[in-house]
Design an enzyme around this catalytic site. Sequence first.
Site, PDB file in Angstrom:
ATOM      1  N   ASP A  98      -3.995 -14.386  -4.233  1.00  0.00           N
ATOM      2  CA  ASP A  98      -3.195 -14.511  -3.240  1.00  0.00           C
ATOM      3  C   ASP A  98      -3.887 -13.899  -2.148  1.00  0.00           C
ATOM      4  OD1 ASP A  98      -3.102 -11.922  -4.506  1.00  0.00           O
ATOM      5  OD2 ASP A  98      -0.945 -11.308  -4.151  1.00  0.00           O
ATOM      6  N   ASP A 101      -8.949  -8.891  -0.022  1.00  0.00           N
ATOM      7  CA  ASP A 101      -8.874  -7.750   1.301  1.00  0.00           C
ATOM      8  C   ASP A 101     -10.382  -6.965   1.077  1.00  0.00           C
ATOM      9  OD1 ASP A 101      -8.324  -5.166   2.261  1.00  0.00           O
ATOM     10  OD2 ASP A 101      -6.348  -5.341   1.170  1.00  0.00           O
ATOM     11  N   LYS A 129      -7.897 -10.965   4.623  1.00  0.00           N
ATOM     12  CA  LYS A 129      -7.832 -10.095   5.578  1.00  0.00           C
ATOM     13  C   LYS A 129      -9.311  -9.334   5.727  1.00  0.00           C
ATOM     14  CE  LYS A 129      -4.934  -6.528   4.352  1.00  0.00           C
ATOM     15  NZ  LYS A 129      -4.456  -5.497   4.000  1.00  0.00           N
ATOM     16  N   PHE A 150      -0.129  -4.600   5.597  1.00  0.00           N
ATOM     17  CA  PHE A 150       0.295  -4.501   4.121  1.00  0.00           C
ATOM     18  C   PHE A 150       1.067  -5.824   3.864  1.00  0.00           C
ATOM     19  CE2 PHE A 150       1.524  -3.710  -0.132  1.00  0.00           C
ATOM     20  CZ  PHE A 150       0.432  -2.951  -0.529  1.00  0.00           C
TER      21      PHE A 150
HETATM   22  C1  PRP Z   1      -4.449  -7.913  -5.140  1.00  0.00           C
HETATM   23  C2  PRP Z   1      -4.740  -9.125  -4.991  1.00  0.00           C
HETATM   24  C3  PRP Z   1      -6.273  -9.259  -5.180  1.00  0.00           C
HETATM   25  C4  PRP Z   1      -6.755  -7.985  -5.182  1.00  0.00           C
HETATM   26  C5  PRP Z   1      -7.639  -8.063  -3.748  1.00  0.00           C
HETATM   27  O1  PRP Z   1      -3.958  -7.502  -6.287  1.00  0.00           O
HETATM   28  O2  PRP Z   1      -3.851 -10.067  -5.862  1.00  0.00           O
HETATM   29  O3  PRP Z   1      -6.441  -9.599  -6.755  1.00  0.00           O
HETATM   30  O4  PRP Z   1      -5.679  -7.344  -4.783  1.00  0.00           O
HETATM   31  O5  PRP Z   1      -8.096  -6.818  -3.088  1.00  0.00           O
HETATM   32  P1  PRP Z   1      -9.629  -6.564  -2.943  1.00  0.00           P
HETATM   33  O6  PRP Z   1     -10.122  -7.707  -2.346  1.00  0.00           O
HETATM   34  O7  PRP Z   1      -9.685  -5.268  -2.163  1.00  0.00           O
HETATM   35  O8  PRP Z   1     -10.129  -6.613  -4.253  1.00  0.00           O
HETATM   36  P2  PRP Z   1      -3.340  -6.092  -6.793  1.00  0.00           P
HETATM   37  O9  PRP Z   1      -4.231  -4.961  -7.002  1.00  0.00           O
HETATM   38  O10 PRP Z   1      -2.529  -6.009  -5.716  1.00  0.00           O
HETATM   39  O11 PRP Z   1      -2.615  -6.336  -7.960  1.00  0.00           O
HETATM   40  P3  PRP Z   1      -1.479  -7.463  -8.148  1.00  0.00           P
HETATM   41  O12 PRP Z   1      -2.126  -8.870  -8.230  1.00  0.00           O
HETATM   42  O13 PRP Z   1      -0.952  -7.725  -9.770  1.00  0.00           O
HETATM   43  O14 PRP Z   1      -0.399  -7.438  -7.296  1.00  0.00           O
END
Ligand code: PRP
Length: 184
Positions: A98, A101, A129, A150
């Site tokens: 999704d 980051d 992002k 966020f």
């Molecule tokens: C989110 C998203 C990505 C990750 C990206 O997952 O789904 O997998 O963070 O972050 P990064 O680029 O800083 O590694 P999250 O940890 O929020 O878990 P979720 O998908 O279960 O909500």
Amino acid sequence: MSRKDLILLHSPRAIEEAVAGLARAIDADAGGRPLTVIGVLKGSFIFLADLVRKLQTPLSLDFVRVKSYGKGVFPGEVRLIKDVEIPLHRREVLIVDDIMDTGLTARFLMRHARKRRPRSCRLCVLLDKPSRRLTRIVPDYSGFVIPDVFAVGYGLDCNERYRGLPALYALNQPVPAAGRSRNG
Ligand code: PRP
């Protein structure tokens, strides 16, 4: 929907158009070769469901789940909680998440997939992002570039809230510590 806690980023119609555009680009690159699509749980589940229904390319589907330790102020280690159960060797792999980051999750998953020696391995994210990036990784496909907010809705949560909202929003309030599984 009008809510004080959320600021609209992208409407359902804008999301649908972006997902359709991503599907066209992925189909064009696939050139008819079947795809092995890997969804990253949990946040990708709505995006993935919409994307695969727009893809014309035949595909197999599986999921991974990862957990990041020390995210937020001190981004750190990424660990695999659930691996794929179908072979990736000599497949055209597409990882679908999704949001990108820091890029630590994407880097971990691309490296993990490439160990299985796929024919190709590409990455598709709905939200990019780049202001938070800690890696050099660049998504092959991205729907929207967003500022350092966020984001919630359309699968994305804050402390497990908001995942079911049909649009994408920026949280208009301080993020509770327990909600900081993702940066914001
Ligand atoms: C989110 C998203 C990505 C990750 C990206 O997952 O789904 O997998 O963070 O972050 P990064 O680029 O800083 O590694 P999250 O940890 O929020 O878990 P979720 O998908 O279960 O909500």
